[in-house]
Design a protein around this motif. Structure first.
Motif, short mmCIF file in Angstrom:
data_model
loop_
_atom_site.label_atom_id
_atom_site.label_comp_id
_atom_site.label_asym_id
_atom_site.label_seq_id
_atom_site.Cartn_x
_atom_site.Cartn_y
_atom_site.Cartn_z
N ARG A 1 56.88 39.78 47.66
CA ARG A 1 56.87 39.05 46.38
C ARG A 1 55.44 38.75 45.95
O ARG A 1 55.11 38.81 44.76
CB ARG A 1 57.67 37.76 46.49
CG ARG A 1 57.81 37.03 45.16
CD ARG A 1 58.73 35.84 45.26
NE ARG A 1 58.92 35.26 43.95
CZ ARG A 1 58.11 34.36 43.39
NH1 ARG A 1 57.05 33.95 44.06
NH2 ARG A 1 58.35 33.89 42.19
N ALA A 2 54.56 38.46 46.92
CA ALA A 2 53.17 38.16 46.59
C ALA A 2 52.42 39.37 46.06
O ALA A 2 51.58 39.25 45.16
CB ALA A 2 52.45 37.60 47.82
N VAL A 3 52.72 40.56 46.59
CA VAL A 3 51.96 41.75 46.19
C VAL A 3 52.66 42.60 45.13
O VAL A 3 52.03 43.40 44.45
CB VAL A 3 51.63 42.65 47.41
CG1 VAL A 3 50.80 41.88 48.43
CG2 VAL A 3 52.88 43.22 48.05
N SER A 4 53.99 42.42 44.97
CA SER A 4 54.73 43.30 44.06
C SER A 4 55.46 42.57 42.94
O SER A 4 55.74 43.18 41.91
CB SER A 4 55.76 44.12 44.86
OG SER A 4 55.12 44.92 45.83
N GLY A 5 55.81 41.32 43.13
CA GLY A 5 56.51 40.60 42.07
C GLY A 5 57.94 40.26 42.47
O GLY A 5 58.18 39.74 43.55
N ASP A 6 58.89 40.55 41.61
CA ASP A 6 60.27 40.08 41.77
C ASP A 6 60.96 40.70 42.98
O ASP A 6 60.80 41.89 43.28
CB ASP A 6 61.08 40.39 40.51
CG ASP A 6 60.56 39.65 39.30
OD1 ASP A 6 60.34 38.43 39.41
OD2 ASP A 6 60.35 40.28 38.25
#
Length: 290
Positions: free
Chosen positions: A198-203
């Motif tokens: 989630r921190a590096v890619s999003g949802d």
């Protein structure tokens, strides 16, 4: 909607994915919107304040009316599918399907849906032996690659350790991550991976696969249970333990859902005896909000 066992009975993952997904495509295509893009879509009457550069002067000369050329703006995205292939996914439900069977069907249907939306779709099979990774692509040959990887995936061992999973979070790439897992873990390793993603890619959409016989504890009388990952066994009387088991199960499910949502994941519990429509609806809802 066809039941999971009927879809599995087709013995053709490509056909099963298409059968499961096509009912969701009518009226659900949201990867394009009207605007001032490149691909022509339709005309609409001119309104004061519209950009005069979009007027179709040839049509105006023929009809003596002013129309704008509407086009479609591509809003496709990257979808990264994750399959938990640890041994606990070999748990078999009363309908004869394992969690892995259900996960294959579901991820194949989601890949089909995403491809129809014009998205780039990738897949990673998470196993202790290493990661089987297909980078996201939007070309016509990607679906057969994904189907083959899903068909040949086997479940074994424990969930991969942090060192094995490290390549997944090494690069930042905006994507909607969809993980199918039964969330059986020892020290929160699945939650930790999804938090990093989630921190590096999003949802992140977390689809929690649970068998009907787990959710209802449909076992009867004296029975021996074996842990599929540790091979440890326990003997008990199912009728005597049912009430206590169900109480602890509901507590665990509540805690799991609350923890996932605190981490910012979209969480959805799946009963593997039920059709795939609930999970596909969640996927389209999350995708359209991205």
């Amino acid at each position: 909607m066809l039941s999971p066992e009927l879809l599995h009975g087709l013995r053709n993952l490509s056909l099963a994915a298409r059968q499961a997904a096509e009912g969701f495509l009518n009226g659900a295509h949201a990867s394009r919107r009207h605007g001032a893009g490149m691909e022509f879509s339709q005309y609409r009457p001119y309104q004061p304040g519209d950009d005069l550069r979009r007027l179709d002067w040839r049509l105006a000369a023929r009809s003596d009316r002013y129309y704008l050329r509407e086009s479609e703006v591509d809003t496709s995205l990257t979808v990264h599918l994750l399959l938990d292939a640890s041994a606990s996914m070999n748990h078999r439900d009363d309908n004869g399907l394992t969690k892995l069977d259900y996960a294959r069907l579901l991820l194949a249907a989601l890949a089909y849906l995403a491809t129809q939306q014009g998205d780039a779709v990738g897949l990673t099979v998470l196993s202790p032996a290493g990661l089987r990774h297909l980078p996201p692509r939007a070309d016509a040959r990607q679906l057969p690659r994904l189907y083959h990887a899903l068909e040949t995936a086997t479940a074994a061992g424990h969930f991969p350790d942090a060192a094995t999973l490290a390549p997944l979070t090494a690069r930042r790439q905006r994507a909607l991550t969809v993980c199918v897992s039964d969330l059986y873990e020892e020290t929160g390793e699945i939650q930790a991976l999804l938090t990093r993603l989630r921190a590096v890619s999003g949802d992140v959409l977390l689809l929690h696969a649970a068998a009907h016989n787990e959710l209802s504890f449909s076992y009867k009388g004296p029975i021996t249970f074996r842990d599929l990952e540790s091979n440890q066994t326990i003997q008990l009387d199912a009728d005597q333990q049912r009430a206590a088991y169900l109480q602890q199960l509901q507590h665990w499910l509540r805690e799991t859902a609350q923890t996932a949502r605190r981490q910012g994941f979209d969480y959805h519990l799946l009963n593997t005896s039920q059709p795939l429509d609930g999970a596909m609806r969640e996927f389209l809802r999350r995708r359209n909000a991205t």
